[in-house]
Design a protein around this motif. Structure first.
Motif, PDB file in Angstrom:
ATOM      1  N   GLN A 156      -7.655   3.068 -13.020  1.00 51.97           N
ATOM      2  CA  GLN A 156      -6.614   2.548 -13.910  1.00 51.97           C
ATOM      3  C   GLN A 156      -5.921   3.658 -14.693  1.00 51.97           C
ATOM      4  O   GLN A 156      -5.064   3.378 -15.521  1.00 51.97           O
ATOM      5  N   ALA A 157      -6.282   4.885 -14.450  1.00 52.03           N
ATOM      6  CA  ALA A 157      -5.716   6.009 -15.203  1.00 52.03           C
ATOM      7  C   ALA A 157      -4.307   6.326 -14.715  1.00 52.03           C
ATOM      8  O   ALA A 157      -3.997   6.206 -13.540  1.00 52.03           O
ATOM      9  N   GLY A 158      -3.468   6.730 -15.644  1.00 53.61           N
ATOM     10  CA  GLY A 158      -2.117   7.146 -15.289  1.00 53.61           C
ATOM     11  C   GLY A 158      -1.114   6.023 -15.371  1.00 53.61           C
ATOM     12  O   GLY A 158      -1.439   4.878 -15.668  1.00 53.61           O
ATOM     13  N   THR A 159       0.123   6.375 -15.077  1.00 51.84           N
ATOM     14  CA  THR A 159       1.205   5.397 -15.088  1.00 51.84           C
ATOM     15  C   THR A 159       1.137   4.529 -13.834  1.00 51.84           C
ATOM     16  O   THR A 159       0.469   4.886 -12.854  1.00 51.84           O
ATOM     17  N   ASP A 160       1.855   3.430 -13.863  1.00 53.38           N
ATOM     18  CA  ASP A 160       1.916   2.574 -12.676  1.00 53.38           C
ATOM     19  C   ASP A 160       2.495   3.340 -11.492  1.00 53.38           C
ATOM     20  O   ASP A 160       1.998   3.240 -10.373  1.00 53.38           O
ATOM     21  N   THR A 161       3.543   4.122 -11.757  1.00 54.40           N
ATOM     22  CA  THR A 161       4.153   4.902 -10.670  1.00 54.40           C
ATOM     23  C   THR A 161       3.185   5.946 -10.149  1.00 54.40           C
ATOM     24  O   THR A 161       3.068   6.145  -8.938  1.00 54.40           O
ATOM     25  N   GLY A 162       2.482   6.627 -11.041  1.00 53.19           N
ATOM     26  CA  GLY A 162       1.498   7.617 -10.612  1.00 53.19           C
ATOM     27  C   GLY A 162       0.415   6.996  -9.753  1.00 53.19           C
ATOM     28  O   GLY A 162       0.012   7.566  -8.727  1.00 53.19           O
ATOM     29  N   GLN A 163      -0.061   5.827 -10.146  1.00 55.77           N
ATOM     30  CA  GLN A 163      -1.068   5.122  -9.350  1.00 55.77           C
ATOM     31  C   GLN A 163      -0.498   4.705  -7.997  1.00 55.77           C
ATOM     32  O   GLN A 163      -1.189   4.760  -6.980  1.00 55.77           O
ATOM     33  N   HIS A 164       0.779   4.311  -7.990  1.00 58.01           N
ATOM     34  CA  HIS A 164       1.416   3.909  -6.731  1.00 58.01           C
ATOM     35  C   HIS A 164       1.564   5.111  -5.796  1.00 58.01           C
ATOM     36  O   HIS A 164       1.322   4.998  -4.589  1.00 58.01           O
ATOM     37  N   VAL A 165       1.952   6.258  -6.344  1.00 57.42           N
ATOM     38  CA  VAL A 165       2.058   7.479  -5.533  1.00 57.42           C
ATOM     39  C   VAL A 165       0.694   7.817  -4.940  1.00 57.42           C
ATOM     40  O   VAL A 165       0.581   8.142  -3.752  1.00 57.42           O
ATOM     41  N   LEU A 166      -0.342   7.720  -5.754  1.00 54.92           N
ATOM     42  CA  LEU A 166      -1.696   7.985  -5.278  1.00 54.92           C
ATOM     43  C   LEU A 166      -2.067   7.047  -4.132  1.00 54.92           C
ATOM     44  O   LEU A 166      -2.623   7.480  -3.117  1.00 54.92           O
ATOM     45  N   ALA A 167      -1.730   5.779  -4.272  1.00 56.26           N
ATOM     46  CA  ALA A 167      -2.018   4.807  -3.208  1.00 56.26           C
ATOM     47  C   ALA A 167      -1.253   5.140  -1.931  1.00 56.26           C
ATOM     48  O   ALA A 167      -1.795   5.041  -0.823  1.00 56.26           O
ATOM     49  N   ILE A 168       0.002   5.563  -2.072  1.00 53.40           N
ATOM     50  CA  ILE A 168       0.803   5.925  -0.901  1.00 53.40           C
ATOM     51  C   ILE A 168       0.189   7.130  -0.188  1.00 53.40           C
ATOM     52  O   ILE A 168       0.136   7.173   1.052  1.00 53.40           O
ATOM     53  N   LEU A 169      -0.279   8.103  -0.951  1.00 56.92           N
ATOM     54  CA  LEU A 169      -0.892   9.290  -0.349  1.00 56.92           C
ATOM     55  C   LEU A 169      -2.128   8.940   0.476  1.00 56.92           C
ATOM     56  O   LEU A 169      -2.501   9.685   1.383  1.00 56.92           O
ATOM     57  N   GLN A 170      -2.741   7.827   0.181  1.00 56.47           N
ATOM     58  CA  GLN A 170      -3.953   7.413   0.879  1.00 56.47           C
ATOM     59  C   GLN A 170      -3.667   6.445   2.028  1.00 56.47           C
ATOM     60  O   GLN A 170      -4.589   5.932   2.644  1.00 56.47           O
ATOM     61  N   LYS A 171      -2.387   6.215   2.314  1.00 55.03           N
ATOM     62  CA  LYS A 171      -2.003   5.284   3.377  1.00 55.03           C
ATOM     63  C   LYS A 171      -1.489   6.023   4.602  1.00 55.03           C
ATOM     64  O   LYS A 171      -1.049   7.170   4.524  1.00 55.03           O
ATOM     65  N   ARG A 172      -1.501   5.288   5.695  1.00 55.97           N
ATOM     66  CA  ARG A 172      -0.806   5.761   6.900  1.00 55.97           C
ATOM     67  C   ARG A 172       0.626   5.254   6.838  1.00 55.97           C
ATOM     68  O   ARG A 172       0.922   4.251   6.189  1.00 55.97           O
ATOM     69  N   ARG A 173       1.507   5.939   7.501  1.00 60.18           N
ATOM     70  CA  ARG A 173       2.921   5.561   7.508  1.00 60.18           C
ATOM     71  C   ARG A 173       3.126   4.118   7.970  1.00 60.18           C
ATOM     72  O   ARG A 173       3.970   3.404   7.431  1.00 60.18           O
ATOM     73  N   THR A 174       2.341   3.683   8.926  1.00 58.91           N
ATOM     74  CA  THR A 174       2.508   2.324   9.466  1.00 58.91           C
ATOM     75  C   THR A 174       2.051   1.236   8.492  1.00 58.91           C
ATOM     76  O   THR A 174       2.371   0.070   8.696  1.00 58.91           O
ATOM     77  N   ASP A 175       1.335   1.612   7.429  1.00 55.56           N
ATOM     78  CA  ASP A 175       0.835   0.637   6.462  1.00 55.56           C
ATOM     79  C   ASP A 175       1.718   0.501   5.227  1.00 55.56           C
ATOM     80  O   ASP A 175       1.374  -0.233   4.296  1.00 55.56           O
ATOM     81  N   LEU A 176       2.852   1.191   5.195  1.00 56.19           N
ATOM     82  CA  LEU A 176       3.718   1.152   4.017  1.00 56.19           C
ATOM     83  C   LEU A 176       4.351  -0.222   3.835  1.00 56.19           C
ATOM     84  O   LEU A 176       4.741  -0.880   4.796  1.00 56.19           O
ATOM     85  N   THR A 177       4.469  -0.626   2.574  1.00 62.41           N
ATOM     86  CA  THR A 177       5.152  -1.869   2.227  1.00 62.41           C
ATOM     87  C   THR A 177       6.563  -1.542   1.743  1.00 62.41           C
ATOM     88  O   THR A 177       6.889  -0.367   1.489  1.00 62.41           O
ATOM     89  N   ASP A 178       7.373  -2.572   1.568  1.00 65.60           N
ATOM     90  CA  ASP A 178       8.716  -2.358   1.020  1.00 65.60           C
ATOM     91  C   ASP A 178       8.638  -1.755  -0.380  1.00 65.60           C
ATOM     92  O   ASP A 178       9.461  -0.914  -0.748  1.00 65.60           O
ATOM     93  N   ASP A 179       7.649  -2.171  -1.160  1.00 65.68           N
ATOM     94  CA  ASP A 179       7.465  -1.619  -2.496  1.00 65.68           C
ATOM     95  C   ASP A 179       7.087  -0.139  -2.436  1.00 65.68           C
ATOM     96  O   ASP A 179       7.560   0.663  -3.245  1.00 65.68           O
TER      97      ASP A 179
END
Length: 112
Positions: A44-67
């Motif tokens: 839960q640490a950091g801003t919502d955007t920072g957490q979202h960037v972190l989540a994106i870094l842990q995803k594969r390109r094919t798993d990306l959502t519109d958000d």
């Protein structure tokens, strides 16, 4: 949604401007939010955007959502605009550096 070629270009540009690893970003978000009296849970640490960037870094390109794609565009636009404003980062500008690090971009980190 974005077509495949545009998504490929966005993916590459996002990973170019986000020059911190997921481990570095997670550690930074925890440190930034740590206080004298309390500290948020690591996920839960950091801003919502920072957490979202972190989540994106842990995803594969094919798993990306519109958000995810929306956030990737925002991060690329923000970091690029900051780079255009000032060609040479200055160590004294810690506020600017810390804001960019919350998005996964350390302006003092040498290019890879």
């Amino acid at each position: 949604m974005t077509d495949a070629l545009e998504l490929d270009a966005l993916w590459d540009e996002f990973h170019r401007v986000v020059n911190m690893t997921s481990q570095e970003l997670a550690a930074w978000l925890r440190v930034r939010d740590a206080g004298e009296d309390e500290e948020p849970l690591p996920e839960q640490a950091g801003t919502d955007t920072g957490q979202h960037v972190l989540a994106i870094l842990q995803k594969r390109r094919t798993d990306l959502t519109d958000d995810d794609i929306r956030v990737m565009y925002e991060v690329v636009d923000t970091v690029t605009a900051q780079q255009d404003e000032e060609d040479e980062p200055e160590a004294e500008d810690t506020g600017r550096r810390h804001r960019l690090m919350t998005l996964g971009h350390d302006p003092l980190k040498p290019p890879q």
